[in-house]
Design a protein around this motif. Structure first.
Motif, PDB file in Angstrom:
ATOM      1  N   THR A 341       0.940  -1.477   0.018  1.00 57.71           N
ATOM      2  CA  THR A 341      -0.262   0.168  -0.091  1.00 57.71           C
ATOM      3  C   THR A 341       1.139   1.573  -0.261  1.00 57.71           C
ATOM      4  OG1 THR A 341      -1.747  -0.975   1.526  1.00 57.71           O
ATOM      5  CG2 THR A 341      -1.771   1.019   1.920  1.00 57.71           C
ATOM      6  N   PHE A 342       1.762   1.290   0.781  1.00 56.43           N
ATOM      7  CA  PHE A 342       2.948   1.911   1.215  1.00 56.43           C
ATOM      8  C   PHE A 342       3.631   2.883  -0.174  1.00 56.43           C
ATOM      9  CE2 PHE A 342       0.519   2.505   5.134  1.00 56.43           C
ATOM     10  CZ  PHE A 342       0.770   3.704   5.122  1.00 56.43           C
ATOM     11  N   THR A 343       4.122   1.544  -0.560  1.00 59.80           N
ATOM     12  CA  THR A 343       4.956   1.624  -1.681  1.00 59.80           C
ATOM     13  C   THR A 343       4.409   2.560  -3.092  1.00 59.80           C
ATOM     14  OG1 THR A 343       5.145  -0.810  -2.180  1.00 59.80           O
ATOM     15  CG2 THR A 343       6.831   0.302  -1.082  1.00 59.80           C
ATOM     16  N   GLY A 344       3.081   1.316  -2.531  1.00 57.75           N
ATOM     17  CA  GLY A 344       1.624   1.967  -3.734  1.00 57.75           C
ATOM     18  C   GLY A 344       1.916   3.744  -3.961  1.00 57.75           C
ATOM     19  N   SER A 345       2.111   4.201  -2.699  1.00 56.84           N
ATOM     20  CA  SER A 345       1.568   5.623  -2.629  1.00 56.84           C
ATOM     21  C   SER A 345       3.035   6.451  -2.569  1.00 56.84           C
ATOM     22  CB  SER A 345       0.886   5.847  -1.583  1.00 56.84           C
ATOM     23  OG  SER A 345      -0.171   5.292  -1.083  1.00 56.84           O
ATOM     24  N   SER A 346       4.412   5.426  -3.084  1.00 57.25           N
ATOM     25  CA  SER A 346       5.250   6.235  -3.362  1.00 57.25           C
ATOM     26  C   SER A 346       5.931   7.264  -1.543  1.00 57.25           C
ATOM     27  CB  SER A 346       5.155   7.594  -4.205  1.00 57.25           C
ATOM     28  OG  SER A 346       4.885   7.476  -5.095  1.00 57.25           O
ATOM     29  N   VAL A 347       5.583   6.131  -0.786  1.00 56.74           N
ATOM     30  CA  VAL A 347       6.048   6.823   0.264  1.00 56.74           C
ATOM     31  C   VAL A 347       6.572   5.591   0.493  1.00 56.74           C
ATOM     32  CG1 VAL A 347       5.374   6.553   3.203  1.00 56.74           C
ATOM     33  CG2 VAL A 347       3.499   7.219   1.105  1.00 56.74           C
ATOM     34  N   PHE A 348       8.353   5.291   1.321  1.00 51.14           N
ATOM     35  CA  PHE A 348       8.925   4.635   1.314  1.00 51.14           C
ATOM     36  C   PHE A 348       9.422   3.927   1.726  1.00 51.14           C
ATOM     37  CE2 PHE A 348      13.667   4.351   3.066  1.00 51.14           C
ATOM     38  CZ  PHE A 348      13.936   2.955   1.639  1.00 51.14           C
ATOM     39  N   SER A 349       9.462   2.365   2.262  1.00 51.16           N
ATOM     40  CA  SER A 349       8.863   1.482   2.392  1.00 51.16           C
ATOM     41  C   SER A 349      10.006   0.609   2.371  1.00 51.16           C
ATOM     42  CB  SER A 349       7.360   1.077   2.613  1.00 51.16           C
ATOM     43  OG  SER A 349       6.086   2.387   3.120  1.00 51.16           O
ATOM     44  N   GLU A 350      10.287  -0.525   3.762  1.00 48.65           N
ATOM     45  CA  GLU A 350      11.361  -1.251   3.971  1.00 48.65           C
ATOM     46  C   GLU A 350       9.839  -2.904   4.415  1.00 48.65           C
ATOM     47  OE1 GLU A 350      15.623  -0.489   3.864  1.00 48.65           O
ATOM     48  OE2 GLU A 350      15.256  -1.179   4.473  1.00 48.65           O
ATOM     49  N   LEU A 351      10.398  -3.999   3.725  1.00 47.62           N
ATOM     50  CA  LEU A 351       9.923  -5.005   4.407  1.00 47.62           C
ATOM     51  C   LEU A 351      10.266  -6.362   4.513  1.00 47.62           C
ATOM     52  CD1 LEU A 351       6.985  -6.768   4.899  1.00 47.62           C
ATOM     53  CD2 LEU A 351       7.344  -7.120   2.840  1.00 47.62           C
ATOM     54  N   PHE A 409      17.516   2.684   8.108  1.00 52.30           N
ATOM     55  CA  PHE A 409      16.295   3.097   7.338  1.00 52.30           C
ATOM     56  C   PHE A 409      16.344   4.836   7.897  1.00 52.30           C
ATOM     57  CE2 PHE A 409      12.123   3.450   7.654  1.00 52.30           C
ATOM     58  CZ  PHE A 409      11.646   3.156   6.149  1.00 52.30           C
ATOM     59  N   TYR A 410      16.535   4.752   9.219  1.00 57.82           N
ATOM     60  CA  TYR A 410      16.317   6.156   9.628  1.00 57.82           C
ATOM     61  C   TYR A 410      17.712   7.319   9.208  1.00 57.82           C
ATOM     62  CZ  TYR A 410      16.587  10.232  12.751  1.00 57.82           C
ATOM     63  OH  TYR A 410      16.419  11.748  13.181  1.00 57.82           O
ATOM     64  N   GLN A 411      18.278   6.457   8.740  1.00 57.49           N
ATOM     65  CA  GLN A 411      19.268   7.581   8.458  1.00 57.49           C
ATOM     66  C   GLN A 411      19.633   7.747   7.041  1.00 57.49           C
ATOM     67  OE1 GLN A 411      22.189   9.064   9.854  1.00 57.49           O
ATOM     68  NE2 GLN A 411      21.408   8.045  12.460  1.00 57.49           N
ATOM     69  N   ALA A 412      19.060   6.481   6.214  1.00 59.93           N
ATOM     70  CA  ALA A 412      18.444   6.797   4.775  1.00 59.93           C
ATOM     71  C   ALA A 412      17.499   7.914   4.632  1.00 59.93           C
ATOM     72  CB  ALA A 412      18.540   6.127   4.099  1.00 59.93           C
ATOM     73  N   ILE A 413      16.492   8.355   5.564  1.00 58.64           N
ATOM     74  CA  ILE A 413      15.258   9.257   5.683  1.00 58.64           C
ATOM     75  C   ILE A 413      15.599  10.557   5.511  1.00 58.64           C
ATOM     76  CG2 ILE A 413      13.140   9.922   6.063  1.00 58.64           C
ATOM     77  CD1 ILE A 413      13.106   6.632   6.832  1.00 58.64           C
ATOM     78  N   ILE A 414      16.482  10.535   6.789  1.00 58.06           N
ATOM     79  CA  ILE A 414      17.438  11.899   6.790  1.00 58.06           C
ATOM     80  C   ILE A 414      18.815  12.362   6.271  1.00 58.06           C
ATOM     81  CG2 ILE A 414      16.649  12.355   9.216  1.00 58.06           C
ATOM     82  CD1 ILE A 414      19.732  11.400  10.627  1.00 58.06           C
ATOM     83  N   GLY A 415      19.168  11.168   6.089  1.00 59.67           N
ATOM     84  CA  GLY A 415      19.872  11.520   4.946  1.00 59.67           C
ATOM     85  C   GLY A 415      19.177  12.252   3.753  1.00 59.67           C
ATOM     86  N   GLY A 416      18.831  12.258   3.322  1.00 61.28           N
ATOM     87  CA  GLY A 416      17.829  12.473   1.913  1.00 61.28           C
ATOM     88  C   GLY A 416      18.486  11.416   1.118  1.00 61.28           C
ATOM     89  N   LYS A 417      18.890  10.222   1.347  1.00 63.10           N
ATOM     90  CA  LYS A 417      19.477   9.348   0.470  1.00 63.10           C
ATOM     91  C   LYS A 417      18.799   8.165   0.085  1.00 63.10           C
ATOM     92  CE  LYS A 417      23.108  10.888   0.758  1.00 63.10           C
ATOM     93  NZ  LYS A 417      23.590  11.912  -0.446  1.00 63.10           N
TER      94      LYS A 417
END
Length: 455
Positions: A341-351, A409-417
């Motif tokens: 659902t979230f990847t389909g809404s272009s929200v970065f997710s990992e599973l 995961f968090y570092q990738a988000i706040i680092g814009g990576k």
């Protein structure tokens, strides 16, 4: 890095004793451990009147030198336990996660919330596959008030930081309230995701008001979800401060009208934070894909809702039975559908999926023990299988792996990576990524595995 652990000096985030109430089904029935031979007291004898019942532990790096100039991001975690009285923030799993995250440079809050629920009698919905039990009013009430407390805790932590140094609050740690991670384990994960993604009261009314009048500001028996029962005011807006969500074998409620277009249920949200999820493919509490929820039209055999109503807030203290039918009242979705659902809404997710894992870390090879973590951790006669493909063989090591994945995961988000990461789904597969840039270890050594047998 070493960590410190403390109760805050202001140990409660409940605001007033007069409004903040709860049901106690089995008060102190088991003084040390909840066990199968515990004799439950099925009569409600009192409501909670002590406004210090809601507390949290704080785990923080105690040798970090720059709290005043460079506050650390905060992880707010909610424990599991199926909302019954035997679940609290002393659970070994959530303590281990908090310690591992504090070692990685986060200030981690282990939050308690109101509990009190009896297990529903086994009453399987005819034709349900996999088998599903009917859900009674007291189960839904337990979830609703736990969700209230989760939101109240988040607001109170933010408010507490704002009050730091005023003479009222003096903490040994500092947090960056604009960099929050919200998460939980099992039942705690459900209320964490509720606190983040169910941003309007009308969304909650659809979920909790399907057959039982719970929510709403006028007639709801427990009051609005963002009730004014807490140290942090309902006026505090925290959605924009959340950087990501951490889901450990939890689920989300979805109205049946949205089950074929799940993303549309969240279309009115102002912001959808990224989410990282871990779950077993054989989870029999929250199906990793989806399952129906069926509300019962009869009270629990050992539960009298007229006694519970003595402790409810509001004028409408009755429950209206529903007529049973073959259709679910709503659905829960697990980690696989959440990811899609979230990847389909272009929200970065990992599973992350473990094919042999049931609900929580287990020994896999011990029949009947997959839902007994205390035994699983000491079950030397069987092979530890809930390792998410890492090859790790202990409970603590797998929790450390999960904490490491969440931190990266968090570092990738706040680092814009996040755009550099080209693999985000790991089924029975070890993710060795330790950087967020486009390097050779971007996907670790993990090749695309075959799906689990349940997929």
């Amino acid at each position: 890095m070493t960590i410190g652990t403390t109760y805050p000096s202001f140990i409660s985030y409940g605001k007033t004793a007069t409004n903040f109430k709860d049901v106690q089904y089995c008060l102190n029935c088991c003084t040390s451990h909840c066990s199968d031979n515990c004799t439950f007291n099925n009569t409600v004898t009192s409501c909670t009147s002590d406004n210090s019942v809601l507390k949290y532990y704080v785990y923080y790096p105690n040798n970090y030198p720059n709290y005043s100039t460079c506050p650390l991001p905060a992880v707010i975690l909610f424990h599991g336990g199926a909302y019954n009285e035997c679940g609290d923030f002393n659970d070994e799993g959530v303590i281990t996660m908090c310690q591992e995250l504090a070692y990685r440079g986060f200030v981690c809050f282990d939050v308690n919330y109101r509990v009190g629920v009896l297990a529903d009698a086994v009453d399987i919905v005819p034709g349900s596959n996999p088998p599903v039990n009917y859900t009674t009013a007291q189960q839904v009430l337990a979830i609703y008030r736990a969700c209230q407390d989760a939101r109240g805790a988040i607001r109170s932590i933010i408010q507490r930081q704002s009050d730091e140094g005023t003479g009222t609050i003096n903490d040994p740690y500092r947090i960056d309230v604009n960099n929050l991670i919200i998460g939980g384990i099992s039942a705690g994960s459900l209320i964490a995701m509720n606190a983040v993604y169910y941003q309007q009261q009308q969304m909650l009314d659809v979920i909790f008001g399907t057959s039982i009048k719970l929510a709403g500001t006028t007639n709801g028996v427990l009051g609005p979800m963002d009730a004014d029962y807490y140290y942090g005011s309902p006026t505090i807006e925290y959605f924009s401060k959340i950087r990501c969500v951490f889901n450990m074998w939890g689920g989300m409620f979805i109205p049946k009208s949205n089950i074929n277009s799940i993303g549309s249920f969240f279309s009115s949200d102002t912001y959808l934070p990224p989410i990282i999820s871990f779950q077993g493919d054989l989870d029999d509490v929250f199906n990793i894909h989806q399952q129906g929820v069926y509300y019962s039209n009869t009270p629990l055999k050992q539960f009298d809702p007229t006694k519970e109503s003595k402790c409810l807030i509001g004028s409408n203290k009755t429950f209206t039975p529903k007529q049973l039918n073959k259709d679910p009242d709503l659905y829960t979705i697990g980690a696989s559908n959440i990811y899609n659902t979230f990847t389909g809404s272009s929200v970065f997710s990992e599973l992350y999926v473990d094919c042999e894992m049931h609900h929580g870390l287990d020994c896999g090879g011990c029949p009947g023990d997959h839902d007994n973590p205390a035994k699983d951790k000491t079950c030397n006669a069987c092979l530890f299988q809930s390792d998410f493909g890492t090859g790790l063989s202990t409970y603590a090591d797998v929790y450390a792996y999960i904490a490491g994945r969440e931190a990266t995961f968090y570092q990738a988000i706040i680092g814009g990576k996040t755009g550099f990461i080209n693999k985000t789904k790991f089924v029975e597969c070890d993710n060795n990524r330790n950087k967020c840039t486009n390097t050779s270890d971007n996907t670790g050594t993990c090749a695309d595995p075959p799906p689990c047998n349940n997929d």
